[in-house]
Design a protein around this motif. Structure first.
Motif, PDB file in Angstrom:
ATOM      1  N   ASN A  39      24.255   7.929  -0.189  1.00 26.59           N
ATOM      2  CA  ASN A  39      23.627   8.327   1.069  1.00 26.59           C
ATOM      3  C   ASN A  39      22.833   9.615   0.906  1.00 26.59           C
ATOM      4  N   PHE A  40      21.768   9.574   0.115  1.00 28.68           N
ATOM      5  CA  PHE A  40      20.844  10.699   0.049  1.00 28.68           C
ATOM      6  C   PHE A  40      19.493  10.168  -0.429  1.00 28.68           C
ATOM      7  N   THR A  41      18.448  10.881  -0.008  1.00 27.99           N
ATOM      8  CA  THR A  41      17.085  10.523  -0.407  1.00 27.99           C
ATOM      9  C   THR A  41      16.635  11.501  -1.476  1.00 27.99           C
ATOM     10  N   PRO A  42      16.430  11.038  -2.710  1.00 24.98           N
ATOM     11  CA  PRO A  42      16.044  11.955  -3.788  1.00 24.98           C
ATOM     12  C   PRO A  42      14.638  12.494  -3.584  1.00 24.98           C
ATOM     13  N   PRO A  43      14.339  13.691  -4.122  1.00 23.78           N
ATOM     14  CA  PRO A  43      12.974  14.228  -4.039  1.00 23.78           C
ATOM     15  C   PRO A  43      11.982  13.248  -4.657  1.00 23.78           C
ATOM     16  N   HIS A  44      10.755  13.251  -4.129  1.00 19.90           N
ATOM     17  CA  HIS A  44       9.783  12.237  -4.522  1.00 19.90           C
ATOM     18  C   HIS A  44       9.454  12.289  -6.010  1.00 19.90           C
ATOM     19  N   PHE A  45       9.503  13.500  -6.621  1.00 20.93           N
ATOM     20  CA  PHE A  45       9.072  13.600  -8.012  1.00 20.93           C
ATOM     21  C   PHE A  45      10.096  13.031  -8.996  1.00 20.93           C
ATOM     22  N   ILE A  46      11.328  12.736  -8.516  1.00 21.10           N
ATOM     23  CA  ILE A  46      12.291  12.067  -9.405  1.00 21.10           C
ATOM     24  C   ILE A  46      12.696  10.695  -8.875  1.00 21.10           C
ATOM     25  N   ALA A  47      12.186  10.345  -7.694  1.00 25.98           N
ATOM     26  CA  ALA A  47      12.555   9.052  -7.089  1.00 25.98           C
ATOM     27  C   ALA A  47      11.699   7.944  -7.694  1.00 25.98           C
ATOM     28  N   ILE A  48      11.889   7.683  -8.975  1.00 28.71           N
ATOM     29  CA  ILE A  48      11.111   6.664  -9.675  1.00 28.71           C
ATOM     30  C   ILE A  48      11.612   5.291  -9.262  1.00 28.71           C
ATOM     31  N   GLY A  49      10.736   4.488  -8.699  1.00 31.46           N
ATOM     32  CA  GLY A  49      11.119   3.170  -8.216  1.00 31.46           C
ATOM     33  C   GLY A  49      11.295   2.166  -9.337  1.00 31.46           C
ATOM     34  N   VAL A  50      11.828   1.015  -8.972  1.00 31.76           N
ATOM     35  CA  VAL A  50      12.049  -0.054  -9.946  1.00 31.76           C
ATOM     36  C   VAL A  50      10.724  -0.552 -10.515  1.00 31.76           C
ATOM     37  N   ILE A  51       9.718  -0.727  -9.648  1.00 29.84           N
ATOM     38  CA  ILE A  51       8.430  -1.242 -10.114  1.00 29.84           C
ATOM     39  C   ILE A  51       7.760  -0.273 -11.096  1.00 29.84           C
ATOM     40  N   PRO A  52       7.733   1.056 -10.839  1.00 34.93           N
ATOM     41  CA  PRO A  52       7.199   1.965 -11.856  1.00 34.93           C
ATOM     42  C   PRO A  52       7.974   1.913 -13.172  1.00 34.93           C
TER      43      PRO A  52
ATOM     44  N   SER B 216       0.809  -1.207   0.000  1.00 38.06           N
ATOM     45  CA  SER B 216       0.000   0.000   0.000  1.00 38.06           C
ATOM     46  C   SER B 216       0.849   1.268   0.000  1.00 38.06           C
ATOM     47  N   ALA B 217       2.174   1.128  -0.119  1.00 39.99           N
ATOM     48  CA  ALA B 217       3.097   2.273  -0.134  1.00 39.99           C
ATOM     49  C   ALA B 217       3.853   2.295  -1.467  1.00 39.99           C
ATOM     50  N   PRO B 218       4.498   3.423  -1.819  1.00 36.90           N
ATOM     51  CA  PRO B 218       5.276   3.472  -3.060  1.00 36.90           C
ATOM     52  C   PRO B 218       6.519   2.580  -2.978  1.00 36.90           C
ATOM     53  N   ASP B 219       7.083   2.294  -4.134  1.00 34.71           N
ATOM     54  CA  ASP B 219       8.319   1.506  -4.216  1.00 34.71           C
ATOM     55  C   ASP B 219       9.488   2.341  -3.672  1.00 34.71           C
ATOM     56  N   PRO B 220      10.202   1.844  -2.641  1.00 36.23           N
ATOM     57  CA  PRO B 220      11.300   2.634  -2.067  1.00 36.23           C
ATOM     58  C   PRO B 220      12.625   2.480  -2.808  1.00 36.23           C
ATOM     59  N   LEU B 221      12.730   1.525  -3.745  1.00 40.78           N
ATOM     60  CA  LEU B 221      14.005   1.244  -4.410  1.00 40.78           C
ATOM     61  C   LEU B 221      14.083   2.028  -5.717  1.00 40.78           C
ATOM     62  N   THR B 222      15.059   2.939  -5.814  1.00 46.05           N
ATOM     63  CA  THR B 222      15.175   3.783  -6.997  1.00 46.05           C
ATOM     64  C   THR B 222      16.617   3.828  -7.493  1.00 46.05           C
ATOM     65  N   PRO B 223      16.832   3.817  -8.805  1.00 46.30           N
ATOM     66  CA  PRO B 223      18.193   3.941  -9.327  1.00 46.30           C
ATOM     67  C   PRO B 223      18.768   5.347  -9.200  1.00 46.30           C
ATOM     68  N   VAL B 224      17.929   6.329  -8.830  1.00 43.04           N
ATOM     69  CA  VAL B 224      18.407   7.710  -8.733  1.00 43.04           C
ATOM     70  C   VAL B 224      19.525   7.834  -7.700  1.00 43.04           C
ATOM     71  N   ASN B 225      19.431   7.075  -6.603  1.00 46.45           N
ATOM     72  CA  ASN B 225      20.525   7.074  -5.621  1.00 46.45           C
ATOM     73  C   ASN B 225      21.287   5.741  -5.638  1.00 46.45           C
ATOM     74  N   LEU B 226      21.331   5.148  -6.841  1.00 50.89           N
ATOM     75  CA  LEU B 226      22.014   3.856  -7.050  1.00 50.89           C
ATOM     76  C   LEU B 226      21.495   2.810  -6.067  1.00 50.89           C
ATOM     77  N   PHE B 227      20.148   2.744  -6.001  1.00 50.66           N
ATOM     78  CA  PHE B 227      19.463   1.728  -5.192  1.00 50.66           C
ATOM     79  C   PHE B 227      19.889   1.775  -3.725  1.00 50.66           C
ATOM     80  N   GLY B 228      20.061   2.993  -3.230  1.00 50.01           N
ATOM     81  CA  GLY B 228      20.374   3.167  -1.818  1.00 50.01           C
ATOM     82  C   GLY B 228      21.851   3.155  -1.488  1.00 50.01           C
ATOM     83  N   LEU B 229      22.716   2.937  -2.464  1.00 48.52           N
ATOM     84  CA  LEU B 229      24.151   2.920  -2.182  1.00 48.52           C
ATOM     85  C   LEU B 229      24.677   4.320  -1.910  1.00 48.52           C
TER      86      LEU B 229
END
Length: 568
Positions: A480-493, A465-478
């Motif tokens: 150390n920063f949290t990208p803004p939500h409007f560019i944090a496109i997850g793997v599932i999207p 029920s929540a968005p996908d937290p895994l995004t390539p924008v920050n190299l899948f969490g490698l």
């Protein structure tokens, strides 16, 4: 500038408006998803702290430590399979309640949800019961200490609270509780005085602070009631801040709803009551009702029975209370909206699949298979219609050229051509139109029902029920920063966008160049639009796309005209 270039610029502007305006629309009308419960950090999935959890005693937001407040007055313990807490004998309040089945977060050491807290603590929230009377009648004071018949309230083990006044009236509140979240409250006033008294029982629910869940067009939170035969979502905290909101009713219920939690004061359904929502200082809100007064003669007693609900908005449980206890519209504490007739069957089917399989993600996939299986005959007709429309393109072009200055005649000739060739231009839209209410219903089910809360799927997906937290924008969490939500496109999207692109590639290509450009960009625009939504919705759409691709491959073999180039 050519018409094609103008059209492309227009589409690009429209796409930009969708990308940047959609977040504003969703915040107002379609809250996209629950807050994330995890984050990807250092390539690992870590649970997030609950932003709505109570602050510690020494934080600026805290008033007094809860444990200190709880120890200041005598109490009766509450223990059931779903609840744990206590009754405050000072004032006869239920003001200490946690929901043992539900945790604040998905972390292993997460505390359970605390619903009720005593006055003087952060997020105070409690219920009480009493009597009002005519002049001369003296009810127990708000700080009176009641006597209890036992030290534990549990299913099958009621507790009676008693008090008396100086004019000969004795008061009793018998509390019982079931295995879930419903308390039965039996109020008795016995008149041992020398004169008749006029007395009216009441019940109230008081909370400090507004709901932490947003009140939106698709989900009401805040004051809610059912009265005079209807569920009322029309009162908000802002309305109560301005002035009390009052109404009269026979029976009904009155309380506060959050996304997943409900408190409700429930009178005898045959009683005439006056109820109201009102606000006080420091963002204090109260829902209460008072029954019509009755005269109690000397030596007589008046007994009234009401109920109090404090717990989770479990779909089947609310419906069962509505049916067995006759509480009107109790199931509508969940704001199903206009499409309840579709949403509830989808929920029931999903819930059944989940209980059979044990994974809501797999249940959503099986739901998609079911929907697509039912719609397969419609899809066959759609493809046949698309083949016929493609074959008609040259003839339509001729008509458009011939009658380009006579629009009414052009429409007449096109309709005549469709009739002659036995082609329905709208048949291809039918599957999409059918999918829209199903997709919206699944959106509401994922957003509103507690049964979907914190349900994992596979790998890093810990909450469908929540968005996908895994995004390539920050190299899948490698990084150390949290990208803004409007560019944090997850793997599932991203997978959703790819599946849509593959599906559109298999569709018959339109002859119009502008339409080709629109269809080539649409998957990536929708990928950004869908990214903030619940992963469960994206799983449904991806599965649907994959099934559509498989259907297209099979139906192309049945309708080769779809791939054949149209005749000149």
């Amino acid at each position: 500038m050519s018409n094609d270039n103008k059209n492309f610029v227009l589409f690009a502007v429209l796409a930009a408006l969708i990308l940047f305006g959609w977040p504003v629309i969703t915040r107002t009308f379609f809250p996209a998803a629950n807050p994330p419960v995890t984050k990807i950090e250092g390539g690992k999935t870590k649970p997030l702290a609950n932003p709505s959890a109570d602050p510690t005693a020494d934080s600026p937001a805290a008033i007094r430590d809860r444990n200190v407040v709880l120890a200041e007055s005598p109490r009766v313990r509450i223990e059931t399979p779903t609840l744990k807490g206590s009754i405050n004998l000072k004032g006869a309040r239920i003001d200490d309640l946690i929901l043992t089945k539900y945790d604040e977060t998905i972390a292993k050491n997460s505390p359970p949800i605390r619903l009720l807290s005593p006055a003087g603590t952060t997020d105070a929230y409690f219920a009480g019961f009493g009597w009002r009377g005519a002049e001369g009648f003296v009810a127990p004071a708000a700080d009176a200490v009641w006597q209890a018949s036992g030290q534990l309230l549990s299913p099958g083990r009621p507790v009676t609270l008693t008090a008396a006044n100086a004019t000969g009236q004795r008061f009793a509140i018998q509390l019982s509780v079931d295995d879930n979240y419903m308390f039965t409250v039996r109020q008795t006033v016995a008149n041992a005085g020398g004169a008749p008294i006029s007395v009216a029982p009441y019940s109230y629910v008081t909370r400090v602070g507004v709901s932490k869940d947003a009140d939106s067009w698709t989900n009401h939170t805040g004051p809610m009631s059912a009265h005079n035969g209807k569920a009322d979502y029309g009162v908000n905290f802002e309305d109560v801040d301005k002035a009390p909101v009052s109404f009269t009713s026979k029976g009904g219920w009155f309380g506060f709803v959050d996304k997943y939690w409900l408190t409700a004061a429930i009178p005898d359904q045959g009683a005439d009551v006056t109820a109201q929502f009102r606000g006080g200082a420091n963002k204090t809100y109260q829902a209460d009702y008072t029954a019509a007064p009755k005269t109690v003669a000397p030596g007589a007693a008046m007994v009234t029975t009401g109920r109090f609900f404090a717990g989770a908005k479990e779909v089947n449980l609310l419906d069962r209370y509505e049916d067995t206890l006759g509480i009107p519209h109790f199931g509508k504490a969940i704001d199903w909206g206009w499409f309840e007739v579709i949403e509830k069957p989808i929920f029931k089917y999903l819930d059944w699949l989940f209980r059979m399989i044990g994974n809501f993600g797999v249940a959503i996939i099986l739901l998609t298979l079911t929907v697509r299986g039912i719609m397969f005959p419609v899809a066959q007709r759609q493809f046949a219609s698309m083949a016929g429309m493609r074959a008609l393109q040259p003839k339509l072009k001729v008509l458009q050229e011939r009658y380009k200055d006579d629009k009414p005649r052009l429409q007449q000739e096109m309709m005549a051509l469709y009739k002659t060739e036995k082609v329905n231009p709208l048949a291809g839209c039918l599957p999409t139109l059918i999918q829209i209410p199903i997709f919206y219903a699944l959106y509401k089910v994922l957003m509103l029902t507690i049964e979907m809360r914190h349900q994992p799927f596979v790998l890093w997906i810990k909450d469908l029920s929540a968005p996908d937290p895994l995004t390539p924008v920050n190299l899948f969490g490698l990084l150390n920063f949290t990208p803004p939500h409007f560019i944090a496109i997850g793997v599932i999207p991203i997978l959703l966008g790819i599946s849509m692109w593959a599906q559109f590639r298999l569709n018959p290509q339109p002859m119009d160049e502008m339409q080709k450009q629109v269809f080539s960009l649409m998957p990536w625009v929708l990928m950004f639009v869908m990214a903030p939504f619940a992963v469960g919705l994206q799983v449904y759409w991806i599965t649907s796309n994959l099934l559509t691709i498989a259907q297209q491959q099979w139906l192309y073999s049945r309708h080769p005209g779809l791939k054949a180039a149209p005749a000149k």
